[in-house]
Design an enzyme around this catalytic site. Sequence first.
Site, PDB file in Angstrom:
ATOM      1  CB  ILE A 158      19.599   3.896  59.498  1.00 19.43           C
ATOM      2  CG1 ILE A 158      19.128   3.515  60.903  1.00 19.43           C
ATOM      3  CG2 ILE A 158      19.101   2.881  58.495  1.00 19.43           C
ATOM      4  CD1 ILE A 158      17.608   3.395  61.028  1.00 19.43           C
ATOM      5  CG  ASP A 159      22.541   8.881  58.299  1.00 18.90           C
ATOM      6  OD1 ASP A 159      23.500   8.107  58.175  1.00 18.90           O
ATOM      7  OD2 ASP A 159      22.177   9.679  57.413  1.00 18.90           O
ATOM      8  CE  LYS A 160      22.700  11.416  68.186  1.00 17.77           C
ATOM      9  NZ  LYS A 160      23.731  12.241  68.873  1.00 17.77           N
ATOM     10  CB  THR A 162      17.782   8.203  59.411  1.00 17.03           C
ATOM     11  OG1 THR A 162      18.452   9.196  58.622  1.00 17.03           O
ATOM     12  CG2 THR A 162      16.756   7.494  58.551  1.00 17.03           C
ATOM     13  CG  HIS A 256      25.185  11.689  55.636  1.00 20.88           C
ATOM     14  ND1 HIS A 256      25.911  12.762  56.105  1.00 20.88           N
ATOM     15  CD2 HIS A 256      24.874  10.953  56.745  1.00 20.88           C
ATOM     16  CE1 HIS A 256      26.039  12.690  57.420  1.00 20.88           C
ATOM     17  NE2 HIS A 256      25.415  11.586  57.829  1.00 20.88           N
TER      18      HIS A 256
END
Length: 334
Positions: A158-160, A162, A256
């Site tokens: 998962i994104d940094k 998020t 994303h």
Amino acid sequence: MNSADATKWRFEAIPEDEDGSRLDRFLRRLIPGLGQGQIEKMLRNGLIRIDGAKAKSASRVAVGQTIRLPLSIDTLASAKPAAHAATAKSLATPMMGGAPLQKTFNDMVIGEGKGWIALNKPSGLAVQGGTGTKQHVDGMLAALATRGGERMRLVHRIDKDTSGVLLLAKNLGSARSLTDAFHKHTIEKTYLALCMGLPPEDGAIKQAISKLPGKTGERMVADDDGQSAHTLFRRVDHAGRKLTLMALRPLTGRTHQLRIHMALVGHVICGDGKYGGVDAHPGGMVARQLHLHAWQLKLPDGKLVIAPPPPHMVASLDALGLSMPPKGWRFQDF
């Protein structure tokens, strides 16, 4: 593949969560302890191939491709444990304000089962390393492994920025099983996002996207010739027509994806300046941080893992008078 190949080579399929990854980074995640120099040498000698063709360490892998590796690669990876341990330690410490590594890790654990552990990853902590990124979950796992026991492995990302559920495999066998489950979409992921405006009550977004390189970092754009991307959405609660709490379910796992999809339909996620610019920051009592949280993850056996939202998101929802969905809420409940 003939019998001779089976005695010399090992074959690994690229899972969905590694789609677009650099080949060398994928290999280091697949085989802990494998050094960059070892990877480069095997690539030069043609011992590592993608779909039968020679490749470079910077080559990007795609879901469905097959990587051919020599069977001896695991032995090579374990040849320099001391060097690997030193690298892992430098990647993982100091973590989270200098707190002891094991305590930092334990504080993130929200669930555990046979073969897996679930973390509630805070916003701002990267899952993997990169240019200028020295603190990340993968480094923590490498450092913890040097203290005894088999290394836990990442099975998705998962994104940094998020927050939320991040699933780890306790061993290689579990890693392969869970990666396969993500690839086959038998693991359900539900995110919560505070979005600008008032989106429809429910629907789906199907828009292919691709990566646009740039000096400001990775950015996704709509591209009909890009990778397919499919997101389901459902409205949970709203504050007039200004801000809405949405439940989002990604049916594909693109970089994303949720952020670009919501921006494309005119309802950028609050705090997402990358895709919404100044319009993503409503001001007032709503924090400027990204309001995207990996809230629930449902495993193939029916086990449901729930991650409480981060403080900045809770504060924003409270200020707006918005209610969280009840525990165990699912798309089909409405």
